[in-house]
Design a protein around this motif. Structure first.
Motif, PDB file in Angstrom:
ATOM      1  N   TYR A 110       3.274  40.852  16.874  1.00 59.71           N
ATOM      2  CA  TYR A 110       4.476  40.093  16.540  1.00 59.71           C
ATOM      3  C   TYR A 110       4.275  38.669  16.572  1.00 59.71           C
ATOM      4  O   TYR A 110       3.889  37.985  17.554  1.00 59.71           O
ATOM      5  CB  TYR A 110       5.482  40.578  17.522  1.00 59.71           C
ATOM      6  N   GLY A 111       4.693  37.900  15.834  1.00 57.89           N
ATOM      7  CA  GLY A 111       4.665  36.546  15.615  1.00 57.89           C
ATOM      8  C   GLY A 111       3.435  35.945  15.261  1.00 57.89           C
ATOM      9  O   GLY A 111       3.234  34.641  15.008  1.00 57.89           O
ATOM     10  N   THR A 112       2.455  36.610  14.548  1.00 54.40           N
ATOM     11  CA  THR A 112       1.156  36.180  14.257  1.00 54.40           C
ATOM     12  C   THR A 112       0.917  36.494  12.655  1.00 54.40           C
ATOM     13  O   THR A 112       1.608  37.349  12.168  1.00 54.40           O
ATOM     14  CB  THR A 112      -0.184  36.706  15.064  1.00 54.40           C
ATOM     15  N   LYS A 113      -0.154  36.039  12.009  1.00 59.21           N
ATOM     16  CA  LYS A 113      -0.420  36.500  10.719  1.00 59.21           C
ATOM     17  C   LYS A 113      -0.903  37.752  10.771  1.00 59.21           C
ATOM     18  O   LYS A 113      -1.163  38.386   9.563  1.00 59.21           O
ATOM     19  CB  LYS A 113      -1.379  35.441  10.101  1.00 59.21           C
ATOM     20  N   ASP A 114      -1.279  38.215  11.728  1.00 54.36           N
ATOM     21  CA  ASP A 114      -1.934  39.475  11.774  1.00 54.36           C
ATOM     22  C   ASP A 114      -0.981  40.701  11.981  1.00 54.36           C
ATOM     23  O   ASP A 114      -1.095  41.820  12.488  1.00 54.36           O
ATOM     24  CB  ASP A 114      -2.988  39.702  12.754  1.00 54.36           C
ATOM     25  N   ALA A 115       0.557  40.169  12.205  1.00 52.94           N
ATOM     26  CA  ALA A 115       1.572  40.987  12.515  1.00 52.94           C
ATOM     27  C   ALA A 115       1.540  42.279  11.628  1.00 52.94           C
ATOM     28  O   ALA A 115       1.256  42.301  10.309  1.00 52.94           O
ATOM     29  CB  ALA A 115       2.937  40.580  12.205  1.00 52.94           C
ATOM     30  N   GLN A 116       1.682  43.637  12.207  1.00 53.76           N
ATOM     31  CA  GLN A 116       1.677  45.020  11.503  1.00 53.76           C
ATOM     32  C   GLN A 116       2.879  45.762  11.835  1.00 53.76           C
ATOM     33  O   GLN A 116       3.444  45.924  13.012  1.00 53.76           O
ATOM     34  CB  GLN A 116       0.189  45.632  11.826  1.00 53.76           C
ATOM     35  N   ILE A 117       3.666  46.104  10.874  1.00 53.30           N
ATOM     36  CA  ILE A 117       4.924  46.996  11.194  1.00 53.30           C
ATOM     37  C   ILE A 117       4.346  48.375  11.085  1.00 53.30           C
ATOM     38  O   ILE A 117       3.621  48.917  10.218  1.00 53.30           O
ATOM     39  CB  ILE A 117       5.897  46.832  10.175  1.00 53.30           C
ATOM     40  N   VAL A 118       4.580  49.001  12.274  1.00 52.39           N
ATOM     41  CA  VAL A 118       4.358  50.422  12.411  1.00 52.39           C
ATOM     42  C   VAL A 118       5.781  51.335  12.300  1.00 52.39           C
ATOM     43  O   VAL A 118       6.628  51.136  12.811  1.00 52.39           O
ATOM     44  CB  VAL A 118       3.794  50.965  13.725  1.00 52.39           C
ATOM     45  N   GLU A 119       5.588  52.250  11.106  1.00 58.46           N
ATOM     46  CA  GLU A 119       6.700  53.040  11.051  1.00 58.46           C
ATOM     47  C   GLU A 119       7.282  53.910  11.995  1.00 58.46           C
ATOM     48  O   GLU A 119       8.570  54.283  12.467  1.00 58.46           O
ATOM     49  CB  GLU A 119       6.769  53.497   9.486  1.00 58.46           C
ATOM     50  N   GLU A 120       6.136  54.810  12.542  1.00 57.75           N
ATOM     51  CA  GLU A 120       6.221  55.928  13.428  1.00 57.75           C
ATOM     52  C   GLU A 120       5.009  55.977  14.519  1.00 57.75           C
ATOM     53  O   GLU A 120       5.503  55.957  15.654  1.00 57.75           O
ATOM     54  CB  GLU A 120       6.605  57.211  12.731  1.00 57.75           C
ATOM     55  N   THR A 121       3.911  56.015  14.053  1.00 57.73           N
ATOM     56  CA  THR A 121       2.984  56.241  15.036  1.00 57.73           C
ATOM     57  C   THR A 121       1.524  55.420  14.283  1.00 57.73           C
ATOM     58  O   THR A 121       1.244  55.076  13.314  1.00 57.73           O
ATOM     59  CB  THR A 121       2.263  57.661  15.190  1.00 57.73           C
ATOM     60  N   ALA A 122       0.628  54.767  15.579  1.00 56.28           N
ATOM     61  CA  ALA A 122      -0.374  54.279  15.057  1.00 56.28           C
ATOM     62  C   ALA A 122      -1.382  54.451  16.409  1.00 56.28           C
ATOM     63  O   ALA A 122      -0.685  54.387  17.498  1.00 56.28           O
ATOM     64  CB  ALA A 122      -0.336  52.918  14.865  1.00 56.28           C
ATOM     65  N   PHE A 123      -2.682  54.649  16.003  1.00 55.16           N
ATOM     66  CA  PHE A 123      -3.465  54.792  17.240  1.00 55.16           C
ATOM     67  C   PHE A 123      -4.675  53.761  17.159  1.00 55.16           C
ATOM     68  O   PHE A 123      -5.261  53.351  16.248  1.00 55.16           O
ATOM     69  CB  PHE A 123      -4.125  56.123  17.248  1.00 55.16           C
ATOM     70  N   GLY A 124      -5.133  53.236  18.334  1.00 55.06           N
ATOM     71  CA  GLY A 124      -6.021  52.316  18.531  1.00 55.06           C
ATOM     72  C   GLY A 124      -5.882  51.016  17.842  1.00 55.06           C
ATOM     73  O   GLY A 124      -6.717  50.487  17.409  1.00 55.06           O
TER      74      GLY A 124
ATOM     75  N   VAL B 147      15.686  46.351  22.696  1.00 50.73           N
ATOM     76  CA  VAL B 147      14.893  45.588  21.903  1.00 50.73           C
ATOM     77  C   VAL B 147      14.033  45.169  22.918  1.00 50.73           C
ATOM     78  O   VAL B 147      14.291  44.812  24.171  1.00 50.73           O
ATOM     79  CB  VAL B 147      15.128  44.351  21.305  1.00 50.73           C
ATOM     80  N   VAL B 148      12.497  45.400  22.780  1.00 49.83           N
ATOM     81  CA  VAL B 148      11.714  45.122  23.936  1.00 49.83           C
ATOM     82  C   VAL B 148      10.439  44.564  23.312  1.00 49.83           C
ATOM     83  O   VAL B 148       9.884  44.702  21.959  1.00 49.83           O
ATOM     84  CB  VAL B 148      10.982  46.592  24.522  1.00 49.83           C
ATOM     85  N   GLN B 149       9.673  43.342  24.124  1.00 51.04           N
ATOM     86  CA  GLN B 149       8.554  42.914  23.732  1.00 51.04           C
ATOM     87  C   GLN B 149       7.899  42.954  24.987  1.00 51.04           C
ATOM     88  O   GLN B 149       8.124  42.789  25.989  1.00 51.04           O
ATOM     89  CB  GLN B 149       8.892  41.245  23.292  1.00 51.04           C
ATOM     90  N   ILE B 150       6.406  43.397  24.672  1.00 53.44           N
ATOM     91  CA  ILE B 150       5.581  43.452  25.814  1.00 53.44           C
ATOM     92  C   ILE B 150       4.252  42.408  25.396  1.00 53.44           C
ATOM     93  O   ILE B 150       3.721  42.771  24.224  1.00 53.44           O
ATOM     94  CB  ILE B 150       5.358  44.866  25.978  1.00 53.44           C
TER      95      ILE B 150
END
Length: 155
Positions: free
Chosen positions: A105-119, A64-67
């Motif tokens: 992560y941890g915001t109202k704008d959190a977005q789950i990415v299943e595999e790929t996302a760009f930009g 598990v990694v958080q950046i």
């Protein structure tokens, strides 16, 4: 020839997180060098128990990694091990699929990415978190031969 299955299977426990010698030909900077080169901070980089392939010798634990991004930026995500998991060997089970990348992560704008996302836009102080499955198991599991002792991360 080294394969991902050879990543540290160990007897009756999660394996040891070491890449085989053939894979060490890839020169990757340390966490500290990444933090110097890029406006980011690694908040978390830890093993996850039982996020690995079952077997007589279980594979390397998952991560598990958080950046945290320190400046407004954008990022791209390409999650390895989602469709093609790390394979078991000699009767060992495959590792579970890697899953759940969360940008902002941890915001109202959190977005789950299943595999790929760009930009994907990341605000200053924004955090990306991901779970990466470990290695495949080696040898037949004890008992029923089930995947006992492994668990995936809930979506």
């Amino acid at each position: 020839m080294a394969t991902q299955v050879e990543r540290g299977a160990a007897y009756q426990t999660d394996g040891w997180g070491l890449y085989p010698p053939v894979m060490t030909g890839v020169t990757l900077p340390s966490i500290e060098m990444n933090e110097i080169q890029y406006p980011s901070r690694v908040l978390l980089h830890e093993y996850v128990e039982d996020f690995t392939g079952a077997g007589k010798w279980r594979g390397t634990p998952g991560l598990v990694v958080q950046i945290q991004h320190l400046e407004d930026s954008s990022t791209s995500v390409m999650m390895a091990g989602v469709r093609n998991t790390t394979k078991g060997f000699a009767g060992g089970h495959d590792a579970p699929p890697s899953n759940k990348v969360i940008v902002n992560y941890g915001t109202k704008d959190a977005q789950i990415v299943e595999e790929t996302a760009f930009g994907v836009k990341m605000p200053a102080e924004g955090i990306i978190q991901f779970y990466r499955a470990g290695g495949g198991g080696w040898g037949q599991s004890f008992g029923t031969g089930s995947r006992a002792g492994t668990r995936g991360r809930e979506k």
